[in-house]
Design a protein around this motif. Structure first.
Motif, PDB file in Angstrom:
ATOM      1  N   ASP A 146       0.829  -1.204   0.000  1.00  0.00           N
ATOM      2  CA  ASP A 146       0.000   0.000   0.000  1.00  0.00           C
ATOM      3  C   ASP A 146       0.866   1.257   0.000  1.00  0.00           C
ATOM      4  O   ASP A 146       0.569   2.240  -0.693  1.00  0.00           O
ATOM      5  N   LYS A 147       1.928   1.223   0.787  1.00  0.00           N
ATOM      6  CA  LYS A 147       2.810   2.381   0.857  1.00  0.00           C
ATOM      7  C   LYS A 147       3.469   2.642  -0.499  1.00  0.00           C
ATOM      8  O   LYS A 147       3.704   3.783  -0.891  1.00  0.00           O
ATOM      9  N   ALA A 148       3.748   1.547  -1.209  1.00  0.00           N
ATOM     10  CA  ALA A 148       4.355   1.690  -2.534  1.00  0.00           C
ATOM     11  C   ALA A 148       3.378   2.358  -3.515  1.00  0.00           C
ATOM     12  O   ALA A 148       3.784   3.003  -4.484  1.00  0.00           O
ATOM     13  N   LYS A 149       2.088   2.188  -3.232  1.00  0.00           N
ATOM     14  CA  LYS A 149       1.075   2.780  -4.100  1.00  0.00           C
ATOM     15  C   LYS A 149       0.936   4.290  -3.883  1.00  0.00           C
ATOM     16  O   LYS A 149       0.284   4.981  -4.680  1.00  0.00           O
ATOM     17  N   LEU A 150       1.541   4.768  -2.795  1.00  0.00           N
ATOM     18  CA  LEU A 150       1.454   6.198  -2.494  1.00  0.00           C
ATOM     19  C   LEU A 150       1.988   7.041  -3.649  1.00  0.00           C
ATOM     20  O   LEU A 150       1.435   8.092  -3.980  1.00  0.00           O
ATOM     21  N   LYS A 151       3.091   6.572  -4.244  1.00  0.00           N
ATOM     22  CA  LYS A 151       3.696   7.335  -5.334  1.00  0.00           C
ATOM     23  C   LYS A 151       2.741   7.453  -6.518  1.00  0.00           C
ATOM     24  O   LYS A 151       2.597   8.520  -7.118  1.00  0.00           O
ATOM     25  N   SER A 152       2.066   6.354  -6.849  1.00  0.00           N
ATOM     26  CA  SER A 152       1.100   6.372  -7.944  1.00  0.00           C
ATOM     27  C   SER A 152      -0.061   7.305  -7.626  1.00  0.00           C
ATOM     28  O   SER A 152      -0.512   8.090  -8.472  1.00  0.00           O
ATOM     29  N   PHE A 153      -0.548   7.227  -6.380  1.00  0.00           N
ATOM     30  CA  PHE A 153      -1.638   8.089  -5.940  1.00  0.00           C
ATOM     31  C   PHE A 153      -1.227   9.560  -6.027  1.00  0.00           C
ATOM     32  O   PHE A 153      -1.974  10.405  -6.545  1.00  0.00           O
ATOM     33  N   ALA A 154      -0.029   9.877  -5.559  1.00  0.00           N
ATOM     34  CA  ALA A 154       0.464  11.256  -5.572  1.00  0.00           C
ATOM     35  C   ALA A 154       0.549  11.788  -7.000  1.00  0.00           C
ATOM     36  O   ALA A 154       0.164  12.934  -7.278  1.00  0.00           O
ATOM     37  N   ALA A 155       1.034  10.946  -7.907  1.00  0.00           N
ATOM     38  CA  ALA A 155       1.167  11.375  -9.300  1.00  0.00           C
ATOM     39  C   ALA A 155      -0.194  11.708  -9.916  1.00  0.00           C
ATOM     40  O   ALA A 155      -0.327  12.669 -10.685  1.00  0.00           O
ATOM     41  N   LYS A 156      -1.210  10.934  -9.551  1.00  0.00           N
ATOM     42  CA  LYS A 156      -2.544  11.173 -10.090  1.00  0.00           C
ATOM     43  C   LYS A 156      -3.152  12.469  -9.541  1.00  0.00           C
ATOM     44  O   LYS A 156      -3.828  13.215 -10.265  1.00  0.00           O
ATOM     45  N   ILE A 157      -2.902  12.729  -8.264  1.00  0.00           N
ATOM     46  CA  ILE A 157      -3.408  13.975  -7.673  1.00  0.00           C
ATOM     47  C   ILE A 157      -2.748  15.175  -8.347  1.00  0.00           C
ATOM     48  O   ILE A 157      -3.409  16.170  -8.676  1.00  0.00           O
ATOM     49  N   ILE A 158      -1.437  15.082  -8.563  1.00  0.00           N
ATOM     50  CA  ILE A 158      -0.725  16.168  -9.238  1.00  0.00           C
ATOM     51  C   ILE A 158      -1.262  16.371 -10.645  1.00  0.00           C
ATOM     52  O   ILE A 158      -1.428  17.508 -11.105  1.00  0.00           O
ATOM     53  N   GLN A 159      -1.572  15.272 -11.331  1.00  0.00           N
ATOM     54  CA  GLN A 159      -2.130  15.375 -12.682  1.00  0.00           C
ATOM     55  C   GLN A 159      -3.489  16.078 -12.663  1.00  0.00           C
ATOM     56  O   GLN A 159      -3.781  16.917 -13.523  1.00  0.00           O
ATOM     57  N   LEU A 160      -4.313  15.745 -11.681  1.00  0.00           N
ATOM     58  CA  LEU A 160      -5.618  16.411 -11.554  1.00  0.00           C
ATOM     59  C   LEU A 160      -5.437  17.911 -11.346  1.00  0.00           C
ATOM     60  O   LEU A 160      -6.095  18.735 -12.003  1.00  0.00           O
ATOM     61  N   LEU A 161      -4.554  18.278 -10.417  1.00  0.00           N
ATOM     62  CA  LEU A 161      -4.317  19.695 -10.137  1.00  0.00           C
ATOM     63  C   LEU A 161      -3.731  20.401 -11.359  1.00  0.00           C
ATOM     64  O   LEU A 161      -4.042  21.577 -11.619  1.00  0.00           O
ATOM     65  N   LYS A 162      -2.898  19.693 -12.099  1.00  0.00           N
ATOM     66  CA  LYS A 162      -2.302  20.263 -13.310  1.00  0.00           C
ATOM     67  C   LYS A 162      -3.389  20.573 -14.335  1.00  0.00           C
ATOM     68  O   LYS A 162      -3.407  21.660 -14.931  1.00  0.00           O
ATOM     69  N   GLU A 163      -4.298  19.632 -14.540  1.00  0.00           N
ATOM     70  CA  GLU A 163      -5.393  19.862 -15.487  1.00  0.00           C
ATOM     71  C   GLU A 163      -6.272  21.024 -15.029  1.00  0.00           C
ATOM     72  O   GLU A 163      -6.718  21.841 -15.842  1.00  0.00           O
ATOM     73  N   TRP A 164      -6.530  21.082 -13.740  1.00  0.00           N
ATOM     74  CA  TRP A 164      -7.361  22.165 -13.194  1.00  0.00           C
ATOM     75  C   TRP A 164      -6.693  23.515 -13.423  1.00  0.00           C
ATOM     76  O   TRP A 164      -7.319  24.451 -13.937  1.00  0.00           O
ATOM     77  N   THR A 165      -5.433  23.623 -13.038  1.00  0.00           N
ATOM     78  CA  THR A 165      -4.754  24.922 -13.127  1.00  0.00           C
ATOM     79  C   THR A 165      -4.540  25.374 -14.571  1.00  0.00           C
ATOM     80  O   THR A 165      -4.516  26.572 -14.843  1.00  0.00           O
ATOM     81  N   GLU A 166      -4.403  24.424 -15.496  1.00  0.00           N
ATOM     82  CA  GLU A 166      -4.201  24.800 -16.894  1.00  0.00           C
ATOM     83  C   GLU A 166      -5.502  25.177 -17.579  1.00  0.00           C
ATOM     84  O   GLU A 166      -5.537  26.069 -18.428  1.00  0.00           O
TER      85      GLU A 166
END
Length: 484
Positions: free
Chosen positions: A108-128
């Motif tokens: 589960d902890k290893a999945k944190l990186k994948s989760f973080a990347a997806k959140i950043i992608q969402l914020l990136k789409e929002w801000t752009e």
């Protein structure tokens, strides 16, 4: 920035595929089809509580929302809630998911990186896509807090921090750019004036510039009008268009709704349409000789026809509107010399009967041509802006924002999003016509007349036909001369 905006927009059309799962996102089996929150019909999201819709926006380790959903929700949600409040709720959901993963197994902890990347992608789409949401300091604060939490998911790797830093810089750059655009738009707004000397023919005709002396080719002028249209359209953003709905459902003093730059962008584009109409009328009415006036009329008819062929319906409508203004329409002696067959065809295309059915058919044809086009020239679609706005207004009036059970009517959100997405697709077309500075300067800076001044110029060229017109002429002369 334009390319980034394009990449972050929905990649598949919302209609007619909205009722399929591809566009509206994958339906989780446990959510159910006809009941629950949110509610689906035939695999398509149709309604839901605000809380459920926000949850659906936030990625998980195994899920990322469809881009059309991201765009549609973020666009429509501002009618119900402030952007900074959505960010706060997104942040709370992120904390819960982060804590669950951190307290779980090593996998589960290893999945944190994948989760973080997806959140950043969402914020990136929002801000752009909606950078103006972050003009509010509260939104920037929430964004910063989410970014700080997410960066903790992968402190050893600097990639996330770099992405966050770049995203923040892009937001500030976008806000700065829009601020500059707003100031530029303010300076371009024109107001009608009364040029007593020109109207009353006290200046020699030869000393005055007219449209034919600047550009005698209807196709070239239509192309330059199209270039101006595309530039003006570039200043209109999806949030601006949502003002039509959100102003009618104002939620206290929402900054996104009351911000003057948003309504000003729409008003500035409307001003351009009105100025073009008045300029067409002025070009006709101020010509002294009937033969030359006839030539100017026929020239504008040809320009309007070229605009139609290009797909520039807004300039076409402005020209037709200008030629139908009363000061021009009353010039019967001039119209009798005009070959009106082409003008009749243009008016048929813009016939208001049956809710502008002919125009809508032509617009649909241009849109279909645009979708399959290989060149920017064939991709051009510039709708009649006032009709586009009226369609959004009508869509809002006939469909409620909320259903009787309190759910948000997401069917309506899809349709509003589709119409605005079509508009954004059209406005992002790169102009294929080289800018002619001389012609554009003339079109954008030549003084335009008030309706009073147009009538006076019209009467000077073709005298009053009846007692009512005679009285109007005397009053206008007296009024304008005294005012001057």
């Amino acid at each position: 920035m334009v390319q980034k905006m394009r990449e972050s927009m929905p990649q598949t059309p919302i209609f007619p595929s909205m009722l399929g799962s591809t566009c509206s996102g994958q339906v989780q089996p446990e959510m159910g089809e006809q009941c629950g929150d949110p509610v689906y019909q035939d695999g398509s999201l149709v309604s839901g509580s605000l809380e459920a819709l926000i949850e659906r926006l936030v990625p998980t380790v195994d899920y990322y929302p469809d881009r059309t959903y991201i765009f549609t929700f973020l666009l429509s949600s501002r009618v119900f809630i402030h952007p900074h409040e959505i960010l706060a709720k997104v942040g709370q959901i992120c904390i819960k998911q982060k804590q669950q993963l951190e307290s779980g197994t090593e996998a589960d902890k290893a999945k944190l990186k994948s989760f973080a990347a997806k959140i950043i992608q969402l914020l990136k789409e929002w801000t752009e896509t909606f950078p103006f949401d972050f003009q509010d300091e509260r939104a920037r604060k929430e964004l910063k807090e989410i970014a700080q939490r997410i960066s903790q998911c992968d402190e050893e790797n600097g990639t996330i921090k770099k992405s966050i830093s770049q995203m923040t810089q892009n937001v500030l750059l976008a806000l700065s750019t829009r601020g500059g655009q707003f100031q530029e738009i303010r300076e371009k707004i024109r107001q009608p004036v009364t040029d007593k000397g020109t109207i009353l023919k006290t200046k020699p005709q030869s000393s005055q510039k007219d449209i034919l002396s600047v550009c005698g080719d209807p196709l070239i002028l239509a192309q330059q009008l199209t270039a101006i249209e595309l530039e003006r359209l570039g200043n209109i953003y999806p949030e601006d268009l949502m003002q039509i709905i959100s102003h009618m459902d104002s939620l206290d003093n929402h900054k996104c709704r009351s911000d003057v730059t948003k309504t000003f962008n729409l008003e500035a584009y409307d001003n351009w349409f009105n100025c073009l109409s008045m300029q067409v009328a002025a070009e006709i009415c101020r010509v002294v000789k009937k033969k030359q006036r006839t030539r100017v009329m026929e020239f504008f008819i040809d320009v309007a026809r070229e605009c139609f062929n290009i797909g520039n319906f807004n300039s076409m409508m402005a020209i037709i509107s200008g030629m139908n203004l009363s000061p021009v329409a009353r010039l019967k002696k001039t119209w009798s010399k005009v070959k009106t067959a082409k003008f009749d065809v243009l008016e048929h295309h813009m016939d208001p009967s049956s809710n502008f059915c002919n125009y809508r058919t032509a617009l649909q044809g241009a849109a279909q041509r645009s979708q399959s086009a290989n060149s920017c020239r064939e991709k051009i679609v510039i709708p009649v802006f006032n009709l586009f706005i009226k369609d959004l207004f009508f869509l809002h009036k006939i469909h409620s924002n909320r259903l009787p059970n309190g759910h948000i009517n997401f069917k309506k959100c899809w349709e509003v999003s589709r119409q605005i997405h079509d508009f954004l697709t059209w406005k992002q077309v790169e102009c294929p016509f080289e800018k002619d500075k001389k012609i554009q300067t003339y079109l954008l800076t030549t003084p335009i007349y008030t309706e009073e001044a147009l009538f006076l110029a019209s009467f000077e060229n073709e005298g009053p036909d009846n007692h009512m017109e005679k009285d109007s002429w005397k009053t206008l002369r007296s009024t304008l001369l005294n005012r001057a």
